[in-house]
Design a protein around this motif. Structure first.
Motif, short mmCIF file in Angstrom:
data_model
loop_
_atom_site.label_atom_id
_atom_site.label_comp_id
_atom_site.label_asym_id
_atom_site.label_seq_id
_atom_site.Cartn_x
_atom_site.Cartn_y
_atom_site.Cartn_z
N GLU A 59 0.67 -1.11 0.04
CA GLU A 59 0.00 -0.19 -0.06
C GLU A 59 0.75 1.24 0.17
O GLU A 59 1.96 1.34 0.67
CB GLU A 59 -0.93 -0.08 1.42
CG GLU A 59 -2.11 -1.11 1.34
CD GLU A 59 -2.68 -1.11 2.39
OE1 GLU A 59 -2.49 -0.12 3.25
OE2 GLU A 59 -3.64 -1.90 2.66
N ASP A 62 -3.44 5.49 -1.74
CA ASP A 62 -4.49 4.90 -2.24
C ASP A 62 -3.99 3.82 -3.41
O ASP A 62 -5.04 2.80 -3.87
CB ASP A 62 -5.39 5.91 -3.25
CG ASP A 62 -6.20 6.93 -2.31
OD1 ASP A 62 -6.25 6.68 -1.18
OD2 ASP A 62 -6.30 8.01 -2.74
N LYS A 64 -2.94 0.26 -3.99
CA LYS A 64 -2.68 -1.06 -3.55
C LYS A 64 -2.37 -2.23 -4.48
O LYS A 64 -3.10 -2.25 -5.54
CB LYS A 64 -4.24 -1.48 -2.91
CG LYS A 64 -4.70 -0.39 -1.89
CD LYS A 64 -5.76 -0.70 -1.21
CE LYS A 64 -6.35 0.52 -0.42
NZ LYS A 64 -5.57 0.86 0.65
#
Length: 217
Positions: A59, A62, A64
């Protein structure tokens, strides 16, 4: 808390691949352990991070991701201005050649080398018996792959181009494990491959990854 988070274990080859890219870039990150012994990687919340129930998961705000090679490429491109360059500067042909050898690692080296690592390293760790016939067959297949590497490394200092890139970095974890076994003879039979490995193993970022495997003093 670091903005970048890696969920995994420092003994996992895929986790190691992501970690060495982070160290090459000089980025701060948090390594969050996933207990593989209890099957935590197959359960929530990890399964939402990596739907295949594997490590690592990654991560960055935002962003991922869950495949180690996708993670390393993201880091190389998103943080291009940080740390060491993981793509050689140059024209499209140079970049395409580097990506070609990244594909060679994933399509030709890794499948055979990882099976050999399972036989040589992980089976003994799990109390299983290594299959000598499988080892012999896999060493033969790996030797043929390294024949191609030997020719390439006679033409270029590193696989992708004249400098260290992801094409080299991606080999580090599996090659490291195999060099600690009798299968190191397959690499040692290729002088240019052996010299290349010595160079990439000597990188400071790789030493930092290996240090994570040592128990706290």
């Amino acid at each position: 808390m670091a903005g970048i988070k890696v969920y995994g274990v420092p003994f996992s080859t895929a986790t190691m691949r992501a970690l060495v890219a982070l160290y090459e870039k000089g980025l701060d990150f948090e390594l969050i352990p996933v207990d593989l012994t209890t099957g935590a990687h197959k359960q929530e919340p990890h399964i939402s991070r990596n739907p295949f129930g594997l490590v690592p998961a990654f991560e960055d705000g935002d962003v991922k991701l869950f495949e180690s090679r996708a993670i390393t490429q993201y880091l190389a491109e998103e943080y291009n201005d940080k740390g060491n360059q993981l793509f050689c500067p140059g024209d499209k042909v140079v970049k395409a050649t580097t990506r070609q050898w990244m594909e060679v690692e994933g399509q030709h080296f890794e499948p055979t080398a990882m099976k050999l690592t399972f036989e040589r390293v992980f089976k003994p760790m799990l109390g299983m018996t290594t299959d000598p016939a499988a080892v012999e067959e896999l060493e033969g297949k790996l030797g043929k792959v390294l024949d191609v590497y030997e020719k390439r490394l006679g033409e270029s200092e590193y696989l992708g181009c004249g400098c260290f890139t992801l094409a080299d970095l991606h080999h580090l974890p599996v090659a490291h494990y195999l060099m600690g076994t009798d299968s190191k003879k397959v690499f040692q039979a290729h002088p240019k491959v052996s010299a290349w490995l010595a160079k990439i193993f000597a990188r400071e970022a790789w030493a930092k990854v290996l240090a994570l495997q040592k128990p706290p003093q």
